[in-house]
Structure formats: structure tokens, C-alpha cells
Motif scaffolding. Sequence first.
Motif, PDB file in Angstrom:
ATOM      1  N   UNK A  16       3.611  -1.709  -2.637  1.00 24.90           N
ATOM      2  CA  UNK A  16       2.559  -1.208  -2.126  1.00 24.90           C
ATOM      3  C   UNK A  16       1.285  -1.162  -3.026  1.00 24.90           C
ATOM      4  N   UNK A  17       1.731  -1.097  -4.113  1.00 21.46           N
ATOM      5  CA  UNK A  17       0.651  -1.335  -5.202  1.00 21.46           C
ATOM      6  C   UNK A  17      -0.387  -2.824  -4.814  1.00 21.46           C
ATOM      7  N   UNK A  18       0.655  -3.576  -4.627  1.00 17.97           N
ATOM      8  CA  UNK A  18       0.218  -5.051  -4.471  1.00 17.97           C
ATOM      9  C   UNK A  18      -0.175  -5.317  -3.137  1.00 17.97           C
ATOM     10  N   UNK A  19       0.435  -4.459  -2.514  1.00 20.56           N
ATOM     11  CA  UNK A  19       0.126  -4.953  -0.794  1.00 20.56           C
ATOM     12  C   UNK A  19       0.055  -3.666  -0.184  1.00 20.56           C
ATOM     13  N   UNK A  20      -0.981  -3.055  -0.530  1.00 21.22           N
ATOM     14  CA  UNK A  20      -1.337  -1.533   0.158  1.00 21.22           C
ATOM     15  C   UNK A  20      -1.492  -1.807   1.611  1.00 21.22           C
ATOM     16  N   UNK A  21      -0.975  -0.535   2.186  1.00 24.76           N
ATOM     17  CA  UNK A  21      -1.209  -0.576   3.563  1.00 24.76           C
ATOM     18  C   UNK A  21      -2.224   0.497   4.155  1.00 24.76           C
ATOM     19  N   UNK A  22      -2.812   0.463   5.305  1.00 24.73           N
ATOM     20  CA  UNK A  22      -3.832   1.336   5.686  1.00 24.73           C
ATOM     21  C   UNK A  22      -3.129   2.612   6.000  1.00 24.73           C
ATOM     22  N   UNK A  23      -3.876   3.765   5.764  1.00 27.19           N
ATOM     23  CA  UNK A  23      -3.155   5.018   5.962  1.00 27.19           C
ATOM     24  C   UNK A  23      -2.041   5.561   5.566  1.00 27.19           C
ATOM     25  N   UNK A  24      -1.328   4.797   4.518  1.00 35.05           N
ATOM     26  CA  UNK A  24      -0.030   4.888   4.177  1.00 35.05           C
ATOM     27  C   UNK A  24      -0.127   5.067   2.486  1.00 35.05           C
ATOM     28  N   UNK A  25      -0.358   6.303   2.181  1.00 33.28           N
ATOM     29  CA  UNK A  25      -0.638   6.672   0.750  1.00 33.28           C
ATOM     30  C   UNK A  25       0.791   7.402   0.136  1.00 33.28           C
ATOM     31  N   UNK A  26       0.582   8.029  -0.871  1.00 35.79           N
ATOM     32  CA  UNK A  26       1.854   8.409  -1.532  1.00 35.79           C
ATOM     33  C   UNK A  26       2.641   9.507  -0.726  1.00 35.79           C
ATOM     34  N   UNK A  27       1.608  10.217  -0.034  1.00 41.80           N
ATOM     35  CA  UNK A  27       2.201  11.293   0.778  1.00 41.80           C
ATOM     36  C   UNK A  27       2.907  10.752   2.100  1.00 41.80           C
TER      37      UNK A  27
END
Lengths: 287, 210
Positions: free
Chosen positions: B105-116
Motif C-alpha cells: 500500500x505504501x508503494x501503490x496507495x489506494x484511494x480511501x483506503x488508509x490504515x483504518x
Amino acid sequence: MDYAIAIRDLSKSFKNFKLKNISFSVPKGSIMGFIGENGAGKTTTIKLMLNQLKAETGEIGILGLDHRKDEKKIKSDIGVVLDECYFHENIKPKHISRIMARIYKNWDESLFYSYIDQFRLPGNKTTKEFSRGMKLKLSIATALSHHPKLLILDEATSGLDPVVRNEILDLFLEFIQDENHSILFSSHITSDLEKIADYITFLHDGEIIFSKSKDSLLDNYGLLLCGAADFGAVDKADIIGQRESRFGHEILVRNKKQMKQKYKGLTIDPVTIEDIMLFYMRGEEFK
Amino acid sequence: MIGLLLKDFYIVRQYMKTVLFMLAFFALISAGLDNPATFFEAFIIFMSMMVTITSFSYDALAKWDYYALSLPVSRKEIVASKYLLSVILCFGGTIISFLISAVILKFKPMEAFGVKEHLYATGAIISITFFFLAILLPLIFKFGVEKCRLLLIAIFAAPTAAMVALSKMGVSMPSEASLIAFIKLLPVLVIPFFLLSFFISVRIFSGKEI
């Protein structure tokens, strides 16, 4: 007398087989040979003792304890070698030692490795690479390494070559030197039992034919030899089993001394345990 | 019981190496997906479950139960060791997969998808895994592992089929808020269910003739 195993009125039925109210006991400090054809019920009896099967009737006392109530206590004091039941293929002897050290309170690692050395087993190979004999030796080493008081062996020497078999029989004799130790030795290799057993229990088709000391059996039974002409004169009640050959009849009889008196002129040969077992089974055909 | 767990660990060790190799392979594949993190995570946890099932297969092959019941371990302990194994493997798998997918996720972050959101997704996946295990383990103790391989497919196919059927019938997907509420509720449902499953398995295995 103190008994290592005391079985009373034990019965269990399956679809095609019934163990019929068997009773026998193994005196402490002795080796009991448990013989019978394949399917006679030897393994069923052992499974009942270990609570793997549930008995319909009967009581089983092991080392003076009830086999159901004190199951765990009993199992920590017995060593069991089962026929065709080995360890997982990808496991090594050193793993077994580590596993058993956490299962048995009195697991003796150095004793285990001394058996491994004695049996010339590779401690660092997986059991996949072991021969049947090696696997069996590994099972025996495992069964002995927590200082058990009773050994239960189900066909523990079948499939071994004579040299190894003797080696293992010696080990059992050494084990029995301690008068608190006992062995139940199920086998159909009767010559092994003739060598080491003190008592013989003969199971046939789910019934106990006899459970006696080996010496009294060999003293009591005899093979009566006679020609076809004399055979007719032999009292049918005296015949337990018989075999006909080109040279005449061989008849298994009880009370050898009495028979010598009754059939003067006929020869009575000594028997082996195997003869007794075979003739009893033939006796059925004869009747 | 620790001895039984150790035994399971030794026998599945080799298999786990194969699984890890497959994971590396799937990590590469998942990089091309829209939602690589959760896909990868679900896969790891699913594999952890498969390792538990494989330990049953190895036991069956070695006729282990027959031998185990000559050792000073109770039937309850035998069952407990398998449940514990599944918990250890699945939590182990979850931690590993959470960390790996966090890196993805760090390298390929997703929209509206944080740690929570990531934590919610992980919680949902592990709850569902335990739900499946709770159904599957008593069946394995009852029927043996080989017969359960087919059941495994059925167990996985059933919820999917139900979802498809529901959407065909015009039942709309729940809103995100109610989905999150449901995920929060999941552990409360799954933990008692898993415990119940354990007691059922003990019951089954205690009555079994080996």
C-alpha cells in the motif's frame, strides 16, 4: 499374584467379527505371547486396552489401574509398538525426541539416542528414507525411552530379518530383567515367542483357546504319529487336530503322558507352539 | 499438548516453505491488480488455513491418531492442539500479510483506503477464516480429511452463490457504514462460534473409534 494386565469378560462386535467374552491376565515380570491367525482379534484386544475402541462388556486393568479412569496415568507408564503405524514421513529421529520430551514426563533423551546408536539409525534423516525394519526399530526405541513398566507390542518383529529380530528379542529380554517390567507380545511368528515368552495366550476367531505357561503347554501337548490303519482306532475325543500325509497321520493330543499309556506302541513327538496353533485351526476343519 | 503442536509444526514445515514460495509468486501477480493489498492478504490467510488442513492429511497418511492414542495425551488435547494450530497459523499469517500489504500500500496507495480501512479489511478476512474453520474442523474430525476436501469447496462456494442469488433477487449491497458496523460485530459472533465448534469437535472425537 500381581498382574500387569488383567482382562475379564471383554467383548466387542463388528459387522463380521466378534470378540467373545475373553479373559486373560499377564503376571507382572513376565512376557505374554499373544498368538492367533490374522483377524483372530489380537489387534482389537490391544485397541480396546488403549481405549481406541469402546468395549461392550468387560473390565481391563493395566498396572493395577482402570483403563478408562486412569487412562493418562497408564499411558505414561506403557510403551506401545503398533504394526504398520509409524511416524510421519518428513520427521527425523531428533524431532521425535523433542516431541516426546514434551509428551512424556520421564522422557530420557540420552537413552533414546543410545538406542538410535545401537540400532545404527541415522539420527538426521527423515523416516521416508528408512526401511521397514529401520522404522520398526525407531518405534521400539521410542517406546522404550520413557522407562515404561509395560510394553505392548503388536507384530513388533514381523518384517525384520533374523539378525535384527534376535537383536530386538535380546533387548526385550534385557527389559524384562527388572521384575516390575512386563511385556504383552502379539505376534504370529511363533518361533520368536517360543524363544522369549513365559506364557502363551492363543486367540482364535475371537475366543481364547488357552492362556497358559509356555512350559506347561510344551509338556502337555504331543504329536501322536500313526498309520492309516491305526488312525481308526484312535478315540475321536482325543483328537484336537490332525494332518494326513503320505506317511500317515499326525494328531495333536493333550495329556501326553496319559496318551502314552493309552496308545502303547505309537510314537508321540514333542510339539512346537506353531504346531499347537496350526492343529487347533485344522481341528475345526476336521470336526 | 505442546508436544502435539511441535509435531504439527515439524510436519507442515516443508509445506510452509512451498507456501512461502507461492506467496512470493502471488505478490508479483497482485502488483498488477487494482486492489493488490486485500487480495494478497486474503490469499495468505487462506493458505494458513490450508496448512492446518494439510496437517490433518499428513496425520491420516501416517495413521497418527492410532499412535497418538497410545501416548499419554487425551482426546481433548488432540482436538485442542489442532484448534490451537489453526489459531497460531492464521494469526501468524495475518500479521505477516498485514505487514506485507502495508508495504504494498505504501508503494501503490489506494484511494480511501488508509490504515483504518486496512485494519477493517484484515479483521473481516480473519473473522471469515475462523468462521470457515469453525465449520470445517468438526467435519474433519467426523468424516476424515479426504472426504472434507470436497466439502471445503462447497463451504466456499455457498456464500458466493448466496451473494450472487441475493443480488439477482434485487437485494442491494449494504452501505459502507452498515458494512463497517457488521465487521465490528464479526469477532463477537465468530469467537463464540469457534469455541462452540471446538466443543462439538471434542464431542465427536471422544466418541470416535479409531
